[in-house]
Each structure stands twice: as C-alpha cells, then as structure tokens.
Design a protein around this motif. Structure first.
Motif, PDB file in Angstrom:
ATOM      1  N   GLY A 130       0.827  -1.314  -0.068  1.00 43.84           N
ATOM      2  CA  GLY A 130       0.181  -0.048   0.166  1.00 43.84           C
ATOM      3  C   GLY A 130       0.794   1.126   0.087  1.00 43.84           C
ATOM      4  O   GLY A 130       1.955   1.317   0.209  1.00 43.84           O
ATOM      5  N   THR A 175       0.519  -0.745   7.708  1.00 43.74           N
ATOM      6  CA  THR A 175      -1.030  -0.661   7.736  1.00 43.74           C
ATOM      7  C   THR A 175      -1.610   0.443   8.588  1.00 43.74           C
ATOM      8  O   THR A 175      -2.782   0.943   8.454  1.00 43.74           O
ATOM      9  CB  THR A 175      -1.396  -2.188   8.130  1.00 43.74           C
ATOM     10  OG1 THR A 175      -0.847  -2.402   9.495  1.00 43.74           O
ATOM     11  CG2 THR A 175      -1.176  -3.181   7.077  1.00 43.74           C
ATOM     12  N   ASP A 176      -0.780   0.923   9.510  1.00 43.42           N
ATOM     13  CA  ASP A 176      -1.286   1.821  10.453  1.00 43.42           C
ATOM     14  C   ASP A 176      -1.204   3.242   9.480  1.00 43.42           C
ATOM     15  O   ASP A 176      -1.787   4.174   9.939  1.00 43.42           O
ATOM     16  CB  ASP A 176      -0.133   2.116  11.539  1.00 43.42           C
ATOM     17  CG  ASP A 176      -0.118   0.856  12.501  1.00 43.42           C
ATOM     18  OD1 ASP A 176      -1.359   0.250  12.398  1.00 43.42           O
ATOM     19  OD2 ASP A 176       1.047   0.475  13.170  1.00 43.42           O
ATOM     20  N   LYS A 177      -0.423   3.226   8.468  1.00 42.50           N
ATOM     21  CA  LYS A 177      -0.128   4.536   7.658  1.00 42.50           C
ATOM     22  C   LYS A 177      -0.604   4.602   6.428  1.00 42.50           C
ATOM     23  O   LYS A 177      -0.418   5.643   5.711  1.00 42.50           O
ATOM     24  CB  LYS A 177       1.238   4.970   7.686  1.00 42.50           C
ATOM     25  CG  LYS A 177       2.116   5.347   9.104  1.00 42.50           C
ATOM     26  CD  LYS A 177       3.397   5.675   8.690  1.00 42.50           C
ATOM     27  CE  LYS A 177       3.930   6.172  10.138  1.00 42.50           C
ATOM     28  NZ  LYS A 177       5.286   6.802   9.972  1.00 42.50           N
ATOM     29  N   MET A 178      -1.130   3.312   5.981  1.00 43.53           N
ATOM     30  CA  MET A 178      -1.617   3.368   4.520  1.00 43.53           C
ATOM     31  C   MET A 178      -2.545   4.579   4.145  1.00 43.53           C
ATOM     32  O   MET A 178      -3.760   4.829   4.950  1.00 43.53           O
ATOM     33  CB  MET A 178      -2.138   2.165   4.275  1.00 43.53           C
ATOM     34  CG  MET A 178      -1.181   1.010   3.904  1.00 43.53           C
ATOM     35  SD  MET A 178      -2.012  -0.599   3.206  1.00 43.53           S
ATOM     36  CE  MET A 178      -0.560  -1.771   3.445  1.00 43.53           C
ATOM     37  N   LEU A 179      -2.533   4.839   2.988  1.00 42.88           N
ATOM     38  CA  LEU A 179      -3.354   6.209   2.562  1.00 42.88           C
ATOM     39  C   LEU A 179      -4.533   5.278   1.744  1.00 42.88           C
ATOM     40  O   LEU A 179      -4.655   4.219   1.425  1.00 42.88           O
ATOM     41  CB  LEU A 179      -2.744   6.750   1.278  1.00 42.88           C
ATOM     42  CG  LEU A 179      -1.369   7.516   1.838  1.00 42.88           C
ATOM     43  CD1 LEU A 179      -0.612   8.011   0.452  1.00 42.88           C
ATOM     44  CD2 LEU A 179      -1.824   8.395   3.012  1.00 42.88           C
ATOM     45  N   ALA A 180      -5.856   6.045   2.217  1.00 43.35           N
ATOM     46  CA  ALA A 180      -7.036   5.525   1.621  1.00 43.35           C
ATOM     47  C   ALA A 180      -7.161   5.317   0.065  1.00 43.35           C
ATOM     48  O   ALA A 180      -7.559   4.372  -0.136  1.00 43.35           O
ATOM     49  CB  ALA A 180      -8.103   6.055   2.306  1.00 43.35           C
ATOM     50  N   ASP A 181      -6.427   6.400  -0.571  1.00 38.32           N
ATOM     51  CA  ASP A 181      -6.531   6.310  -2.089  1.00 38.32           C
ATOM     52  C   ASP A 181      -5.242   6.055  -2.605  1.00 38.32           C
ATOM     53  O   ASP A 181      -4.427   6.520  -2.157  1.00 38.32           O
ATOM     54  CB  ASP A 181      -7.309   7.521  -2.166  1.00 38.32           C
ATOM     55  CG  ASP A 181      -8.869   7.801  -1.841  1.00 38.32           C
ATOM     56  OD1 ASP A 181      -9.539   7.039  -1.776  1.00 38.32           O
ATOM     57  OD2 ASP A 181      -9.138   8.987  -1.345  1.00 38.32           O
TER      58      ASP A 181
END
Length: 194
Positions: A130, A175-181
């Motif tokens: 991601g 996974t704590d920092k993944m961008l939504a888009d």
C-alpha cells in the motif's frame, strides 16, 4: 610404525571432518536462522517500542551482522529488516544502500524534505502492499557494528527504507499509515520496500 601412520591419518581425517562440519553448520545456521526467525503480524513484538542497544550487547550486534549477511545473499530484493521483525525488541535494523547492507544501531532521524507517497510492502505483512506518506529526504545518525558514529543524508528510496525500518522500532506497521486512496503522483514502484 605402520599403526602410528594409520592412526595419524585417521586423526587428521577426523579433524578435517569436524572442521568442515562445523563450517557447514555455522554457515547454514547464519543464513537460514534469520529467515526462519522472521515474525508476521499479529506477533506482539511488532507492536512494542524497542529498547536502545548497549555497546556491550554483542548478541544483538552479532544478530544484526547475520541479518546483513542474509540481505546481502537474498535472491529477491529486500530493502531492509529490523530486529523486531526477528522477535528482538531492540533498536537496530539493516537497510540496503547502493547494494550494500548497512547496519544502523540506535538510529535517529531528522526529516528534511516533504512528504511523498511511497508504495511499500513488509516481510512481516506478507502479500500486503500500500501507499504510505514518507519524507523525501532525511538525515539519519546511528552507530555501525563497530560502534562508530555515522551520519547519512538519504533521499527517495533509501530515505523511505530507513523510515520504514525506523517505524518498526516504534511498533508501527505500514497498515497503520496506509493512504485510503492511491495517490495521483507516485514514485517508481518497481522495487517494493521490504
């Protein structure tokens, strides 16, 4: 006299066998132990804040050296690996810089650039990738395996890799920092991190 020569030859053969066996075992342990020790989420050590490494902590420093050898010998491109990823909650990691495994003990990061999206993966999160915002330029101060103080200014991929591994020392996963888009403008994703 003949029995002495036979005994001597047998003794030499035994010594050679023991030495070869020892070298084979130590070589196979150093390479395979690191790979076998890699933990995956939700292993609790991945969420702990790692402790500082003491100069006399020869065990942690030796493990970092073995991890560096593992990265140097790895068939697939791996940008780095941290001690928490091998179930040791201490502040150290290895990052590949210019095709060389660099050991960083008790690293401290100063961010110099701006945040940019980076496509990342992680050995402790198999198959998950991601985009994460990372600083494009950093200054990292650390001790090397000989306890010499080092400073590096890194940009783009190398800066991203150091920040990724540094996050592991604070119990933070991608996974704590993944961008939504998915960002419109991204770096070249040919080499995913970790």
């Amino acid at each position: 006299m003949g029995n002495r020569v036979k005994a001597y030859k047998l003794f030499v053969c035994l010594i050679v066998f023991v030495v070869i066996t020892f070298l084979w075992i130590s070589d196979s342990l150093s390479g395979s132990t690191v790979k076998e020790r890699i933990v995956v989420a939700p292993h609790p050590v991945l969420r702990q804040k790692a402790a500082l490494i003491d100069r006399q902590d020869h065990e942690a420093i030796q493990l970092l050296i073995e991890m560096a050898d593992y990265l140097d010998d790895s068939v697939r491109p791996i940008a780095g690996i941290s001690l928490p990823q091998v179930a040791v909650s201490k502040r150290g990691f290895i990052v590949m810089i210019d095709e060389e495994a660099v050991i960083m003990i008790n690293p401290q990061i100063t961010k110099l650039g701006q945040d940019v999206p980076s496509l990342e993966g992680c050995l402790s999160l198999p198959g998950q990738y991601g985009y994460v915002n990372r600083n494009s330029s950093i200054l990292v101060e650390y001790h090397d395996e000989d306890w010499e103080k080092q400073t590096l200014r890194l940009e783009q991929l190398y800066a991203f890799a150091v920040q990724h591994e540094h996050d592991h020392l604070d119990g933070i996963l991608i996974t704590d920092k993944m961008l939504a888009d998915v960002p419109v403008s991204t770096r070249n994703s040919d080499i995913p991190l970790e």
